[in-house]
Design a protein around this motif. Structure first.
Motif, PDB file in Angstrom:
ATOM      1  N   TYR A   1      43.024  32.840  32.902  1.00  0.00           N
ATOM      2  CA  TYR A   1      42.329  33.234  34.133  1.00  0.00           C
ATOM      3  C   TYR A   1      41.621  32.061  34.784  1.00  0.00           C
ATOM      4  O   TYR A   1      40.769  32.240  35.648  1.00  0.00           O
ATOM      5  CB  TYR A   1      41.341  34.374  33.858  1.00  0.00           C
ATOM      6  CG  TYR A   1      40.139  33.977  33.052  1.00  0.00           C
ATOM      7  CD1 TYR A   1      38.919  33.695  33.678  1.00  0.00           C
ATOM      8  CD2 TYR A   1      40.198  33.871  31.667  1.00  0.00           C
ATOM      9  CE1 TYR A   1      37.807  33.339  32.943  1.00  0.00           C
ATOM     10  CE2 TYR A   1      39.100  33.517  30.930  1.00  0.00           C
ATOM     11  CZ  TYR A   1      37.903  33.249  31.568  1.00  0.00           C
ATOM     12  OH  TYR A   1      36.807  32.889  30.845  1.00  0.00           O
TER      13      TYR A   1
ATOM     14  N   MET B   1      37.572  38.474  39.391  1.00  0.00           N
ATOM     15  CA  MET B   1      37.408  39.083  38.063  1.00  0.00           C
ATOM     16  C   MET B   1      36.834  40.490  38.186  1.00  0.00           C
ATOM     17  O   MET B   1      37.242  41.396  37.453  1.00  0.00           O
ATOM     18  CB  MET B   1      36.493  38.227  37.179  1.00  0.00           C
ATOM     19  CG  MET B   1      37.200  37.064  36.521  1.00  0.00           C
ATOM     20  SD  MET B   1      38.556  37.543  35.438  1.00  0.00           S
ATOM     21  CE  MET B   1      37.678  38.097  33.999  1.00  0.00           C
TER      22      MET B   1
ATOM     23  N   ARG C   1      38.495  43.918  36.822  1.00  0.00           N
ATOM     24  CA  ARG C   1      37.751  44.893  36.013  1.00  0.00           C
ATOM     25  C   ARG C   1      37.728  46.272  36.681  1.00  0.00           C
ATOM     26  O   ARG C   1      37.828  47.295  36.011  1.00  0.00           O
ATOM     27  CB  ARG C   1      36.332  44.405  35.755  1.00  0.00           C
ATOM     28  CG  ARG C   1      36.263  43.213  34.824  1.00  0.00           C
ATOM     29  CD  ARG C   1      34.814  42.742  34.631  1.00  0.00           C
ATOM     30  NE  ARG C   1      34.735  41.436  34.024  1.00  0.00           N
ATOM     31  CZ  ARG C   1      34.831  41.199  32.716  1.00  0.00           C
ATOM     32  NH1 ARG C   1      35.019  42.198  31.889  1.00  0.00           N
ATOM     33  NH2 ARG C   1      34.738  39.975  32.249  1.00  0.00           N
TER      34      ARG C   1
ATOM     35  N   VAL D   1      41.828  35.816  28.744  1.00  0.00           N
ATOM     36  CA  VAL D   1      41.211  37.122  28.953  1.00  0.00           C
ATOM     37  C   VAL D   1      42.124  38.149  28.296  1.00  0.00           C
ATOM     38  O   VAL D   1      43.350  38.019  28.331  1.00  0.00           O
ATOM     39  CB  VAL D   1      41.002  37.417  30.463  1.00  0.00           C
ATOM     40  CG1 VAL D   1      42.300  37.463  31.215  1.00  0.00           C
ATOM     41  CG2 VAL D   1      40.227  38.707  30.669  1.00  0.00           C
TER      42      VAL D   1
ATOM     43  N   PHE E   1      46.066  34.076  37.804  1.00  0.00           N
ATOM     44  CA  PHE E   1      46.094  34.956  36.632  1.00  0.00           C
ATOM     45  C   PHE E   1      47.506  34.881  36.049  1.00  0.00           C
ATOM     46  O   PHE E   1      48.448  35.413  36.622  1.00  0.00           O
ATOM     47  CB  PHE E   1      45.744  36.389  37.063  1.00  0.00           C
ATOM     48  CG  PHE E   1      45.592  37.355  35.925  1.00  0.00           C
ATOM     49  CD1 PHE E   1      44.422  37.396  35.187  1.00  0.00           C
ATOM     50  CD2 PHE E   1      46.606  38.236  35.607  1.00  0.00           C
ATOM     51  CE1 PHE E   1      44.265  38.302  34.157  1.00  0.00           C
ATOM     52  CE2 PHE E   1      46.458  39.149  34.582  1.00  0.00           C
ATOM     53  CZ  PHE E   1      45.292  39.181  33.850  1.00  0.00           C
TER      54      PHE E   1
END
Length: 163
Positions: free
Chosen positions: A20, A28, A32, A71, A95
């Protein structure tokens, strides 16, 4: 922290590991948020602690992916975390999915993509319910059809008699 990660590795249906580096805080938070909406979790942990937690776990094969800024995306549903990670990766070049594990099975990048294309638990349940419900409605239609046919025949006979 190690015990918590160990519990994650034991109870998750799928774990996806990604780099990431370069993601902003807002990006981020977006990841999430997407994860939360799909009953999936996102966790950033120190690689050294994650490797310790992986010892003796079924998904220990993902230890090789734990280098750099990684991550973890995980879920109990064996498909949800892969779907969230793939969806986020499509819209964000920073990502980069490295691989993951589905129980004891290691997944490379292509494996994670394949898992993400599978139907989720909810989609499977909906299709099973649809399959179960369809025969019942067909039976009800077949039972009701002769009665409506008899009624239309009687109506036609009645019309002819009146004419």
């Amino acid at each position: 922290m190690v015990e918590e990660l160990g519990q994650i590795f034991e109870s998750s249906g799928v774990v996806v590991v990604a780099h990431y580096e370069g993601l902003t805080v807002a990006e981020m938070q977006d990841l999430r948020g997407r994860a939360r909406a799909n009953q999936t979790s996102v966790r950033v942990a120190k690689n050294r602690l994650a490797k310790i937690a992986l010892e003796g776990k079924p998904c220990a094969s993902i230890a090789d992916f734990l280098t750099g800024m990684t991550v973890l995306t995980f879920s109990e549903d064996p498909v949800a975390a892969a779907k969230v990670a793939e969806d986020f990766a499509k819209g964000n070049q920073k990502f980069q999915i490295l691989g993951g594990a589905m129980g004891p099975n290691a997944l490379d990048r292509a494996g994670v993509e394949s898992v993400s294309k599978m139907p989720s638990r909810e989609e499977l349940i909906a299709s099973i319910v649809g399959c179960i419900g369809a025969p019942a409605s067909n039976i009800a239609g077949a039972i009701g059809a002769p009665a409506s046919n008899i009624a239309s025949i009687l109506s036609t006979i009645e019309d002819k008699a009146a004419a």
